[in-house]
Write a protein that holds these residues in place. Sequence first.
Motif, PDB file in Angstrom:
ATOM      1  N   LYS A 296      51.657  76.960  40.071  1.00  0.00           N
ATOM      2  CA  LYS A 296      51.656  75.949  41.129  1.00  0.00           C
ATOM      3  C   LYS A 296      53.108  75.721  41.534  1.00  0.00           C
ATOM      4  O   LYS A 296      54.015  75.827  40.708  1.00  0.00           O
ATOM      5  N   ASP A 297      53.336  75.414  42.791  1.00  0.00           N
ATOM      6  CA  ASP A 297      54.683  75.229  43.319  1.00  0.00           C
ATOM      7  C   ASP A 297      55.173  73.822  42.978  1.00  0.00           C
ATOM      8  O   ASP A 297      54.700  72.838  43.553  1.00  0.00           O
ATOM      9  N   GLY A 298      56.115  73.732  42.047  1.00  0.00           N
ATOM     10  CA  GLY A 298      56.632  72.452  41.594  1.00  0.00           C
ATOM     11  C   GLY A 298      57.388  71.675  42.654  1.00  0.00           C
ATOM     12  O   GLY A 298      57.628  70.478  42.498  1.00  0.00           O
ATOM     13  N   SER A 299      57.774  72.330  43.755  1.00  0.00           N
ATOM     14  CA  SER A 299      58.498  71.621  44.815  1.00  0.00           C
ATOM     15  C   SER A 299      57.542  70.851  45.730  1.00  0.00           C
ATOM     16  O   SER A 299      57.976  70.032  46.530  1.00  0.00           O
ATOM     17  N   LYS A 300      56.257  71.108  45.597  1.00  0.00           N
ATOM     18  CA  LYS A 300      55.260  70.409  46.422  1.00  0.00           C
ATOM     19  C   LYS A 300      54.860  69.095  45.751  1.00  0.00           C
ATOM     20  O   LYS A 300      54.966  68.953  44.536  1.00  0.00           O
ATOM     21  N   PRO A 301      54.373  68.141  46.529  1.00  0.00           N
ATOM     22  CA  PRO A 301      53.903  66.887  45.923  1.00  0.00           C
ATOM     23  C   PRO A 301      52.709  67.154  45.004  1.00  0.00           C
ATOM     24  O   PRO A 301      51.984  68.136  45.191  1.00  0.00           O
ATOM     25  N   PRO A 302      52.528  66.296  44.003  1.00  0.00           N
ATOM     26  CA  PRO A 302      51.420  66.495  43.050  1.00  0.00           C
ATOM     27  C   PRO A 302      50.066  66.715  43.711  1.00  0.00           C
ATOM     28  O   PRO A 302      49.271  67.512  43.217  1.00  0.00           O
ATOM     29  N   SER A 303      49.811  66.075  44.819  1.00  0.00           N
ATOM     30  CA  SER A 303      48.508  66.234  45.484  1.00  0.00           C
ATOM     31  C   SER A 303      48.299  67.660  45.982  1.00  0.00           C
ATOM     32  O   SER A 303      47.164  68.108  46.128  1.00  0.00           O
ATOM     33  N   GLU A 304      49.378  68.389  46.243  1.00  0.00           N
ATOM     34  CA  GLU A 304      49.276  69.770  46.713  1.00  0.00           C
ATOM     35  C   GLU A 304      49.366  70.785  45.576  1.00  0.00           C
ATOM     36  O   GLU A 304      49.311  71.984  45.814  1.00  0.00           O
TER      37      GLU A 304
ATOM     38  N   TRP B  56      36.814  78.649  30.489  1.00  0.00           N
ATOM     39  CA  TRP B  56      37.528  79.689  29.736  1.00  0.00           C
ATOM     40  C   TRP B  56      37.788  79.232  28.311  1.00  0.00           C
ATOM     41  O   TRP B  56      38.309  78.151  28.078  1.00  0.00           O
ATOM     42  N   ARG B  57      37.449  80.068  27.343  1.00  0.00           N
ATOM     43  CA  ARG B  57      37.581  79.714  25.925  1.00  0.00           C
ATOM     44  C   ARG B  57      38.886  80.201  25.299  1.00  0.00           C
ATOM     45  O   ARG B  57      39.160  79.944  24.137  1.00  0.00           O
ATOM     46  N   GLY B  58      39.674  80.930  26.054  1.00  0.00           N
ATOM     47  CA  GLY B  58      40.929  81.465  25.518  1.00  0.00           C
ATOM     48  C   GLY B  58      42.144  80.735  26.055  1.00  0.00           C
ATOM     49  O   GLY B  58      42.054  79.681  26.669  1.00  0.00           O
ATOM     50  N   GLN B  59      43.297  81.337  25.807  1.00  0.00           N
ATOM     51  CA  GLN B  59      44.576  80.785  26.224  1.00  0.00           C
ATOM     52  C   GLN B  59      44.703  80.785  27.733  1.00  0.00           C
ATOM     53  O   GLN B  59      44.325  81.740  28.398  1.00  0.00           O
ATOM     54  N   LYS B  60      45.248  79.695  28.283  1.00  0.00           N
ATOM     55  CA  LYS B  60      45.577  79.610  29.697  1.00  0.00           C
ATOM     56  C   LYS B  60      46.566  78.460  29.862  1.00  0.00           C
ATOM     57  O   LYS B  60      46.621  77.563  29.019  1.00  0.00           O
ATOM     58  N   ALA B  61      47.342  78.517  30.937  1.00  0.00           N
ATOM     59  CA  ALA B  61      48.297  77.443  31.199  1.00  0.00           C
ATOM     60  C   ALA B  61      48.528  77.338  32.694  1.00  0.00           C
ATOM     61  O   ALA B  61      48.462  78.329  33.417  1.00  0.00           O
ATOM     62  N   VAL B  62      48.825  76.120  33.139  1.00  0.00           N
ATOM     63  CA  VAL B  62      49.242  75.881  34.511  1.00  0.00           C
ATOM     64  C   VAL B  62      50.737  75.607  34.451  1.00  0.00           C
ATOM     65  O   VAL B  62      51.185  74.743  33.687  1.00  0.00           O
ATOM     66  N   VAL B  63      51.520  76.368  35.231  1.00  0.00           N
ATOM     67  CA  VAL B  63      52.973  76.230  35.196  1.00  0.00           C
ATOM     68  C   VAL B  63      53.509  75.997  36.602  1.00  0.00           C
ATOM     69  O   VAL B  63      52.937  76.470  37.581  1.00  0.00           O
ATOM     70  N   CYS B  64      54.613  75.263  36.674  1.00  0.00           N
ATOM     71  CA  CYS B  64      55.230  74.951  37.966  1.00  0.00           C
ATOM     72  C   CYS B  64      56.638  75.510  38.102  1.00  0.00           C
ATOM     73  O   CYS B  64      57.225  75.415  39.177  1.00  0.00           O
ATOM     74  N   ASN B  65      57.193  76.069  37.021  1.00  0.00           N
ATOM     75  CA  ASN B  65      58.552  76.586  37.089  1.00  0.00           C
ATOM     76  C   ASN B  65      58.788  77.613  35.983  1.00  0.00           C
ATOM     77  O   ASN B  65      57.910  77.846  35.140  1.00  0.00           O
TER      78      ASN B  65
END
Length: 102
Positions: free
Chosen positions: A54-62, A76-85
Motif C-alpha cells: 500500500k502507498d504510505g504517502s496516501k491518506p489511510p482511507s486510500e 489465508w492460513r499462511g504468512q502474509k503482510a501489508v506493507v507501506c514502505n
Amino acid sequence: MTRRYAARADANQPQIVSALRRAGATVTATHAAGQGFPDLVVGYQGNNFLLEVKDGSKPPSERQLTPDQRDWHRDWRGQKAVVCNIAQAMAACGIELKGVKA
C-alpha cells in the motif's frame, strides 16, 4: 460474484522491490493475479513471504484493502503482510536494514 479492480502497482512498489533485491531477495510481482492475491512474492533465505503493498504517502482511507483483498487475507492460513514502505517490507521478510538504503 468476484469483484474486479484495476490491476496496478502502487507508486512505491518499484522502490520496495529494488530494495528487497539489493538485500538478496528474489521478488515476483503478482499484483495482476487478481482475486485479492498479494502484490509481491518474496523469497529470502529459503523462506517465502507474501506482501500486499500500500502507498504510505496516501491518506489511510486510500490505503485500505479492497473487498477481495480483505477476503483473501481473512481466509489465508499462511504468512502474509501489508506493507507501506521499504522498512516494513524488510521487517516482514526478516531482513535487516543495515547496508540497505531505505
